[in-house]
Design an enzyme around this catalytic site. Structure first.
Site, mmCIF file in Angstrom:
data_model
loop_
_atom_site.group_PDB
_atom_site.id
_atom_site.type_symbol
_atom_site.label_atom_id
_atom_site.label_comp_id
_atom_site.label_asym_id
_atom_site.label_seq_id
_atom_site.Cartn_x
_atom_site.Cartn_y
_atom_site.Cartn_z
ATOM 1 C CB SER A 227 -0.829 -0.124 1.157
ATOM 2 O OG SER A 227 -0.321 -0.071 2.430
ATOM 3 C CB CYS A 282 -1.917 -3.050 -7.467
ATOM 4 S SG CYS A 282 -0.966 -3.851 -8.885
HETATM 5 P P1 NAD Z 1 0.617 -3.806 2.901
HETATM 6 O O1 NAD Z 1 1.096 -2.504 2.715
HETATM 7 O O2 NAD Z 1 -0.226 -3.947 4.109
HETATM 8 O O3 NAD Z 1 1.846 -4.774 2.957
HETATM 9 C C1 NAD Z 1 2.771 -5.035 2.163
HETATM 10 C C2 NAD Z 1 4.031 -5.303 2.942
HETATM 11 O O4 NAD Z 1 4.490 -4.659 3.877
HETATM 12 C C3 NAD Z 1 3.751 -6.861 3.839
HETATM 13 O O5 NAD Z 1 4.735 -7.698 3.634
HETATM 14 C C4 NAD Z 1 3.548 -6.382 5.212
HETATM 15 O O6 NAD Z 1 3.874 -7.323 6.214
HETATM 16 C C5 NAD Z 1 4.212 -5.164 5.252
HETATM 17 N N1 NAD Z 1 3.849 -4.069 6.223
HETATM 18 C C6 NAD Z 1 2.464 -4.134 6.545
HETATM 19 N N2 NAD Z 1 2.528 -2.898 7.236
HETATM 20 C C7 NAD Z 1 3.506 -2.558 7.640
HETATM 21 C C8 NAD Z 1 4.114 -1.565 8.451
HETATM 22 N N3 NAD Z 1 3.589 -0.791 9.289
HETATM 23 N N4 NAD Z 1 5.732 -1.230 8.550
HETATM 24 C C9 NAD Z 1 6.337 -1.910 7.800
HETATM 25 N N5 NAD Z 1 6.132 -3.144 7.026
HETATM 26 C C10 NAD Z 1 4.627 -3.279 6.887
HETATM 27 O O7 NAD Z 1 -0.049 -4.239 1.660
HETATM 28 P P2 NAD Z 1 -1.113 -5.450 1.259
HETATM 29 O O8 NAD Z 1 -2.404 -5.189 1.987
HETATM 30 O O9 NAD Z 1 -0.399 -6.620 1.692
HETATM 31 O O10 NAD Z 1 -1.245 -5.515 -0.386
HETATM 32 C C11 NAD Z 1 -2.375 -4.600 -0.911
HETATM 33 C C12 NAD Z 1 -1.732 -3.352 -1.290
HETATM 34 O O11 NAD Z 1 -0.607 -3.703 -2.118
HETATM 35 C C13 NAD Z 1 -2.640 -2.451 -2.108
HETATM 36 O O12 NAD Z 1 -2.485 -1.153 -1.771
HETATM 37 C C14 NAD Z 1 -2.039 -2.736 -3.493
HETATM 38 O O13 NAD Z 1 -2.485 -1.714 -4.266
HETATM 39 C C15 NAD Z 1 -0.716 -2.745 -3.480
HETATM 40 N N6 NAD Z 1 0.012 -3.432 -4.419
HETATM 41 C C16 NAD Z 1 0.581 -2.721 -5.518
HETATM 42 C C17 NAD Z 1 1.193 -3.193 -6.351
HETATM 43 C C18 NAD Z 1 1.968 -2.306 -7.192
HETATM 44 O O14 NAD Z 1 2.530 -2.948 -8.501
HETATM 45 N N7 NAD Z 1 1.882 -1.097 -7.448
HETATM 46 C C19 NAD Z 1 1.012 -4.764 -6.659
HETATM 47 C C20 NAD Z 1 0.434 -5.240 -5.729
HETATM 48 C C21 NAD Z 1 -0.278 -4.822 -4.580
#
Ligand code: NAD
Length: 522
Positions: A227, A282
């Site tokens: 995200s 995404c």
């Molecule tokens: P997320 O941001 O919650 O988590 C992503 C990663 O970050 C995970 O490994 C998680 O454990 C870690 N994380 C979570 N909170 C954290 C924190 N406070 N500090 C450090 N690390 C942390 O995302 P998600 O819910 O797993 O995935 C969905 C999101 O990913 C959506 O926003 C989607 O659009 C995005 N996404 C983007 C792409 C792209 O190519 N732009 C591709 C796939 C997904």
């Protein structure tokens, strides 16, 4: 007793030093299927140390050897992809055919990385000055960290680690804690393909493990997908610690439908791109911008198609699976009430759907909301679920203005039969990946994937040529083998010599009393 998934460090499962764990659900059953370990900073440090030790040999190994390992991994993965698809469906919930599609797109990058000897071969300029050659070589960085999201537990790691490994780096992957098993499965497969222990490691967990990776002095680069707020945190923290960072963030993708478009193609595309993987992509289309007067007819066509979709357990051949957790399901469902409050029309309410699966599954059916105001949170938030919004606009120009005003710029699509309009859209839209009559324009592996604005932090997109550049650094070598000739002393700054000038510095040095060049020039 519930199974506990270990980390994978130095070629074997590793229980780590922390007793913190978290639940991994089977979202179609609504039960905890296993627990996963949440790594400590110490666990990350051990994984980084294992990677660093492995890098000492792997970074020097021949390109042919690395290529053979990647080829081996490609063959094994292709032969056993059904096993991996079953893991993805069990933990993420996406239907089996969609899981197979995810693996196929990951395999593309593996195949691209098999060509690393060609991709990373550098450049050579002979005789830039007399007997002086300049060449550039691409070298690995060392230990690199990869942090991936829940929505593509196999494909997103494969956007990065095949290229990183093929280039000679060693990897520490921190996968999503929500569906972590694919990472260990791929680690074991890499080992079977001949990858030396320690070149690929997995540390599971949450912010603790992520932050340890972002700040560890021996991690040279970080690739993140998730995200936008976390992408920003990752970018700011890791760059402040001197690392190279590519951090891909969230999205809100629009499909602009012009009045001359084929509305059956548009309706099929909107349904496929809006509800595939339950909207947890995404590159999902979450907003249809219907240019007057197509709105009413298009909404009807989309509604008809939605009526045919079966939501249920992805193992049963349904069209759409559950959401990742109950909490996320409830959050997404909350937007349906919000839409009504904000004056939008709920055309199809996914809460009223029938589900082919266990009563406790995290179900929400496809939802269609028409006439969504652009001030509503239904429009502005990345919902990341099966909620498709329709916004009515009066012209092409209004549609483009809305898209460009948004904070994200990941993907977009235009549907039209007017080539000139499509061309203009491609030029005017401020989005990194554009589809023309294609709803999910995810580039193939030999182009690069990434958006604009809040959808990416850092300078390099994922995979393709930019992925190769990200995981290598270039060394430029200027080399002279004496003929023997000698330019003499010259304190001037080295520059490209003028015609007839035989010294490297180019200034024509003070004679040193040596004899002039002898022998044939080669
Ligand atoms: P997320 O941001 O919650 O988590 C992503 C990663 O970050 C995970 O490994 C998680 O454990 C870690 N994380 C979570 N909170 C954290 C924190 N406070 N500090 C450090 N690390 C942390 O995302 P998600 O819910 O797993 O995935 C969905 C999101 O990913 C959506 O926003 C989607 O659009 C995005 N996404 C983007 C792409 C792209 O190519 N732009 C591709 C796939 C997904």
């Amino acid at each position: 007793m519930t199974d506990v998934l270990d980390h994978w460090i130095a070629g074997r499962p590793d229980a780590g030093s922390s007793d913190r764990t978290g639940p991994v659900y089977d979202p179609a059953l609504g039960v905890v299927a296993k627990e996963v370990r949440y790594g400590s900073a110490d666990d990350v440090a051990r994984a980084v140390a294992a990677a660093r030790e492995a890098f000492a040999d792997w970074g020097r190994s021949s390109t042919a050897r690395r290529q053979q390992v990647l080829f081996g991994f490609r063959e094994l993965l292709n032969a056993r992809k059904d096993e991996l698809a079953a893991i993805l469906t069990a933990e993420h919930g996406k239907v089996l055919s969609d899981a197979a599609g995810e693996i196929a797109r990951g395999l593309e990058v593996v195949e691209f990385a098999c060509g690393m000897p060609h991709l990373a071969k550098g450049a050579f300029s002979p005789n830039v000055s007399t007997d002086v050659d300049v060449y550039s070589v691409k070298e690995p960085l060392g230990v690199v960290g990869v942090i991936s999201p829940f929505n593509f537990p196999a494909m997103v790691p494969m956007w990065f680690f095949p290229i990183a490994i093929a280039a000679g780096n060693a990897v520490v992957l921190k996968p999503s804690e929500k569906d972590p098993s694919a990472a260990n499965w791929m680690a074991a497969l890499l080992q079977e393909a001949g990858l030396p222990d320690g070149v690929f490691n997995v540390v599971h967990g949450d912010k603790v493990a992520v932050d340890a990776l972002l700040t560890h002095p021996d991690v040279a680069a970080v690739s993140f997908v998730g995200s936008t707020p976390i992408a920003k945190h990752v970018y700011e923290t890791a760059t402040a610690h001197g690392k190279r960072v590519q951090a891909l963030g969230g999205a809100k993708n629009h499909m602009l439908v012009l009045p001359d478009a084929d509305l059956d193609l548009v309706a099929d595309s909107a349904v496929n791109a809006g509800f595939g993987s339950a909207g947890e992509r995404c590159m999902a289309i979450s907003v249809v911008l219907a240019v007057d007067p197509v709105g009413d007819e298009l909404v009807e066509k989309i509604r008809d198609r939605m009526g045919k979709l079966v939501t249920g357990d992805g193992r049963k051949g349904c069209d759409m699976g559950p959401l990742i957790t109950r909490e996320h399901r409830d959050k997404v469902a909350g937007y349906i009430d919000l839409a009504t409050d904000d004056g939008a029309t709920v055309v199809v309410d996914g809460r009223e759907a029938q589900f082919d699966g266990a009563a406790e599954g995290f179900w929400l059916g496809p939802t269609l909301v028409d006439r969504v105001p652009t001030g509503s949170k239904v429009y502005t938030d990345e919902i990341f679920g099966p909620v498709l919004s329709v916004v009515r606009v009066s012209s092409y120009a209004e549609g483009v203005e809305i898209i460009n005003a948004g904070p994200y710029g990941n993907g977009t699509a235009i549907f039209t039969n007017d080539g000139g309009a499509a061309r203009r859209f491609q030029r005017e839209v401020e989005v990194g990946m554009v589809g023309i009559n294609v709803p999910i324009p995810v580039p193939v592996a030999y182009h690069s994937f990434g958006g604009y604005k809040a959808s990416i932090f850092g300078d390099a997109k994922a995979y393709g040529p930019q992925g190769v550049d990200f995981f290598t650094r270039e060394k430029a070598v200027t080399s002279r083998w004496l003929d023997p000739s000698h330019g003499g002393l010259n304190l001037g700054f080295p520059r490209t010599p003028e015609a007839g000038d035989t010294s490297v510095g180019g200034g024509g040095g003070r004679p040193t009393g040596r004899p002039p060049p002898v022998g044939p020039r080669r």
